[in-house]
Design an enzyme around this catalytic site. Structure first.
Site, mmCIF file in Angstrom:
data_model
loop_
_atom_site.group_PDB
_atom_site.id
_atom_site.type_symbol
_atom_site.label_atom_id
_atom_site.label_comp_id
_atom_site.label_asym_id
_atom_site.label_seq_id
_atom_site.Cartn_x
_atom_site.Cartn_y
_atom_site.Cartn_z
ATOM 1 N N GLY B 146 0.824 -1.188 0.000
ATOM 2 C CA GLY B 146 0.000 0.000 0.000
ATOM 3 C C GLY B 146 0.864 1.246 0.000
ATOM 4 N N CYS B 147 0.276 2.368 -0.374
ATOM 5 C CA CYS B 147 1.058 3.600 -0.491
ATOM 6 C C CYS B 147 1.530 4.108 0.873
ATOM 7 C CB CYS B 147 0.260 4.673 -1.231
ATOM 8 S SG CYS B 147 -1.417 4.930 -0.610
ATOM 9 N N TYR B 148 0.624 4.150 1.843
ATOM 10 C CA TYR B 148 1.039 4.587 3.181
ATOM 11 C C TYR B 148 2.085 3.640 3.768
ATOM 12 C CZ TYR B 148 -2.965 7.874 3.434
ATOM 13 O OH TYR B 148 -3.862 8.895 3.233
ATOM 14 N N PRO B 149 1.878 2.318 3.686
ATOM 15 C CA PRO B 149 2.900 1.413 4.228
ATOM 16 C C PRO B 149 4.257 1.565 3.551
ATOM 17 C CG PRO B 149 0.822 0.239 4.019
ATOM 18 C CD PRO B 149 0.633 1.595 3.369
ATOM 19 N N THR B 150 4.265 1.906 2.262
ATOM 20 C CA THR B 150 5.555 2.078 1.585
ATOM 21 C C THR B 150 6.384 3.148 2.289
ATOM 22 O OG1 THR B 150 4.745 1.352 -0.572
ATOM 23 C CG2 THR B 150 6.650 2.835 -0.567
#
Lengths: 341, 341, 341, 341
Positions: B146-150
């Site tokens: 996911g973008c936030y986890p990246t």
């Protein structure tokens, strides 16, 4: 009344609100001297085109002479300029300073964050803090809070006062660009800010950090540790603060604390459960919207708060304090209705 | 290669990057089937007008039949759709899923945050995490983070891995609206988002929370507690994450940990001291910019990270993983140069 | 008073203005039924979070029954719905329609641009047009002008009326997205509109074209040919119209015509020479700012006009007309002060 | 190659494109001196943080000495500075000037719009104009067109050349703020531009007016009268031009003229009928998208054109001209794929 610094964003917003104030509309308050620094001599309409009724007013230089003779003076000046000016004006004049000079009570904090001599402190213009109204009624000197401290303090004060959180809070606050003032800085150009978010003043470097700590520590009656990170977002106005602290109660208890704290406050609105604040809803309004939640897994109270940094965060707070100082209805000239979408 | 979900933001960005990929430009990779759900039958140019070279391509329906026969398939589908589709495709096909179906290893976390049966987990496409590259080389199934986890994982992994922070982190991440996908939702209309910031999915409610926790716990070798608050800002792209955790070392030591961790990473850039990340600088780039500081008063490590949620946060990460899976140069077709201002 | 379509942008802005109207604040006007279509049953606060004082009001369905018994009804409905509803309401009820149903006098123009049966025409709520005030005083049915026609007509009417231009005008108007309404359309998503400008409804296709032509032809007493191109810009509100026409006089004469035309108008401001209108200055204000120039080389009169499409362009114009209809001060509840920056 | 003015928006965009240019990536072109005025001595990373691979490069002062010895020099300087600098450099050096100094052929036009001595004119870097490619191949001095003239000329040249319109055109062009350069001007602050549109340089006052007229008159072989109004919109990049002229043919004939004119152009795209250009689709791309329509009632040809002002409108056009000058593939390093949403 007079406004020193009428060419800036704070001064412009003060004037916007005064033009709609019932005392002004009834002819009992007049808008007198409007002053500026380098913009003195310019018509206000060239600098604040939104203030059509005052477009032809010519800005005078910001001097004690120009301001003398007014009963009420709003100051929207770079920090460090208010103290000298105020010293030249009568003690009976109501001076409402939108700058930082008189916010901090601790000379050491002033020295660390601003440097130079500490001018002292004035009654702090955040009426919703416990006991604040009493010091503001009849006051002739008022320090308007910073924009970040306004929303952060109101978001966290009930929890800190009730002791439902540990005295260590974390605030990450997203702000529109007007909070930086009308400053010629490449990083504030539209081309640079649009489409981009950036943090600044991290790790306690921002000058509003000690002000938040002062407010919360006063409310708690003991030191509160504050981590504060401001983030600049591509919008002209608004602050959305995400505030967390280790929590000692469950969600229902936390909500009850906030319901009780703000039940009678005209400008602070705890939103219905699950509804989250957004800055667009309070654009131009003297309102704070809050939501409270508990993150059980992380063990944190999460409070989200939204304000318009120029209205409740600066000029609206200033007018609210003026109303108290002069004995007007506290809500006079102030609306909780935002301009949206 | 094929792209399922070519009408969405993830699919469009995958195609943007593939059009500039050296293997495509050299004619060794072809862009085959482009599929969509309700948009099947439409010309791509009507939906992704930025992809001028592919404007005349007609979208096929997203079925295993249309995708069969391609060596590489990117999936940009709503969660829950990838598992069934992948099951119908050969095990030798390289499938790179930009959705959530195969990110979480813990069925309980899946059930709590997404519900429904857990499809399992695939090699996780964040090459910069310790050990990740080995699992991605030659992989035929890849779950794009996911973008936030990246950005959150890359911002915190070095500290967590080195044990220089307590295992309790706080992430407040400001995101552009494309992170929500091309979804017809009143709250995502331009009129609603412009000029406004708002939090959502607070107190651990956002589905990326367990993914961040999974990554950091794996790196730490022990559970890491995660508080995560996403904030929507008025910009199309970009995530600016403010990450904090109780710190055990001073600023110099903290910086040294990050310098060492990312010294050889082509896409992760620790900025010079004092320079803060901004999302505008990484627009369209497969880059993560980081800054590390220590707030001594608050006792916290503060890490700020910026990415483009659609590039490094989704499609760029997907192409980077494809490069590893297929044995290409890991940086092929990926630039660290942003489009700014 | 009642508002039908209270969940839309026009309805929300009408309510914002009514909440600040002196007749409401004095208790002489009440806010009664608030109705909606698919949003009936929802609390207003969930849809119009900026209207804090009305947050708990539940939306009723839009039916004649719900609206019956109110002296004043504002309609903010999709075109085609006002006529049937109005037919069911008493002739003595003051109905102010923010939609298009009753704007056009020519059935052929209606048929070409909207299709379906022509409902007829009502007094046209643009008081600044010659003779309009007389038809609005005491009116019980009022058609509020479209947003583009409001600014375009006021920008060009003096020139057309005075015969200082050829009867062939060209309008290119840049608008914020709220002009498109609260409509679920992919092209109106924040991700699509931010950072992008696009034309639409070109070459006379936009429905406001015949309305502009009608206004200018009426003022001229002869047909005026109108070219109109709307352009969508990444901002929530505001219209900036660039209006040109072959000119027969010099700049001084042109300016004199406008000075005379608008000398006594409270809401139309001809800016000082050389100062150009900007939409940000009239945000939330019931104001039109104009500038007039002559391009000698091109032989054109150039008039630039700015409004807030939701205020003077819709709800402000509606309230202004209400004031005339009911015999209130025409400016009651309407400010020319914008919310800026 | 060297870039003078590497701290500005034009210089930054030239460098962004050069970093992706195949000749640079193959090691056959080197990025040599990067110079600036007041920013000399600063690391590029502090000014152009998007250019990560060049972050450590220190800016040299802009002098002929620093630039000497480079085969190719791009100039991104305030107007008036290029002529003196170029005079000190060898005639064999390829100098590509992104400024205005050598665009106008008519000394009288120069004097009227810029003042001061006319430096002369260089081959004009708009390859799509009839005959332009021949003058650019092998050229050692190139004047890059202005951003507005790029899109306006390409939007109108086919019609003017074919004689299907009267020689009197009207251009209203909406531009992002980067077109104004990285200039410290209060009116360009983010707080002022976000949420606001405003016209400037109206009635022929903008310096790009004579450049558009020059291009179209050359193409027509007779004087073409130009009315030009630029409008600033709240976006960092992009120009959306609405171009009209009295038309002599019907829509089908007009479209045929454009189809023929641009059939073989790699960077100019006539969109399918009914599809309208948007600036967001060409962000960062060296592309022009056009749509052509005829407004029968108004008797006008309507051409809408979109570009990225910094890419095709400045740096992309500069690189395209460099490719021609040096005998590279004209499209080398230039993409028509935009970064969207």
């Amino acid at each position: 009344m007079a406004v020193a610094g009428a060419s800036g964003y704070a001064g412009g917003e003060v004037l916007r609100l005064l033009l709609g104030h019932p005392e002004y509309r009834a002819g009992r308050l007049e808008i007198g001297a409007l002053t500026a620094g380098t913009n003195a001599g310019t018509a206000l309409g060239a600098l604040q085109p939104q203030l059509l009724p005052l477009a032809d007013r010519i800005l005078a230089p910001t001097t004690a002479d120009e301001l003398a003779g007014h009963d009420i003076i709003f100051l929207g000046l770079p920090h460090g300029q208010s103290a000298a000016l105020a010293a030249e004006l009568p003690a009976t004049t109501v001076i409402i300073d939108c700058g930082a000079d008189f916010r901090l009570t601790d000379p050491a904090a002033w020295d660390r964050y601003y440097g130079g001599p500490h001018a002292g402190s004035w009654p702090y213009g955040l009426p919703e803090l416990p006991g604040a109204r009493d010091t503001l009624r009849g006051a002739t000197r008022i320090a308007v809070p910073g924009c970040y401290p306004t929303v952060s303090s109101l978001a966290l004060a009930p929890a800190v006062a009730a002791g439902i959180v540990e005295p260590a809070v974390n605030v990450v606050a997203v702000s529109g660009t007007s909070g930086a003032g009308r400053k010629l800085d490449v990083s504030l150009l539209g081309s640079e800010v649009m489409g981009s978010a950036r943090a600044y003043g991290v790790a306690g470097a921002h000058r509003h950090t000690p002000e938040i700590a002062q407010n919360l520590s006063t409310v708690a009656g003991a030191p509160v540790r504050v981590s504060f990170t401001p983030v600049l977002a591509p919008m002209p106005r608004g602050i959305l603060a995400t505030c967390t602290a280790p929590v000692r109660v469950d969600a229902a208890e936390a909500r009850a604390v906030y319901e009780k704290a703000y039940a009678d406050e005209p400008f602070v609105h705890l939103l219905p459960e699950g509804v989250l604040p957004q800055t667009g809803s309070v654009l131009g309004a003297n309102a704070v919207t809050l939501q409270v939640a508990v993150d059980i897994d992380a063990g944190l109270l999460v409070v989200i708060g939204a304000i318009d940094n120029l209205t409740k965060g600066t000029a609206g707070g200033a007018v609210q304090s003026m109303n108290l100082a002069l004995g007007f209805d506290e809500t006079a000239g102030l609306s909780t209705v935002g301009v949206a979408p």
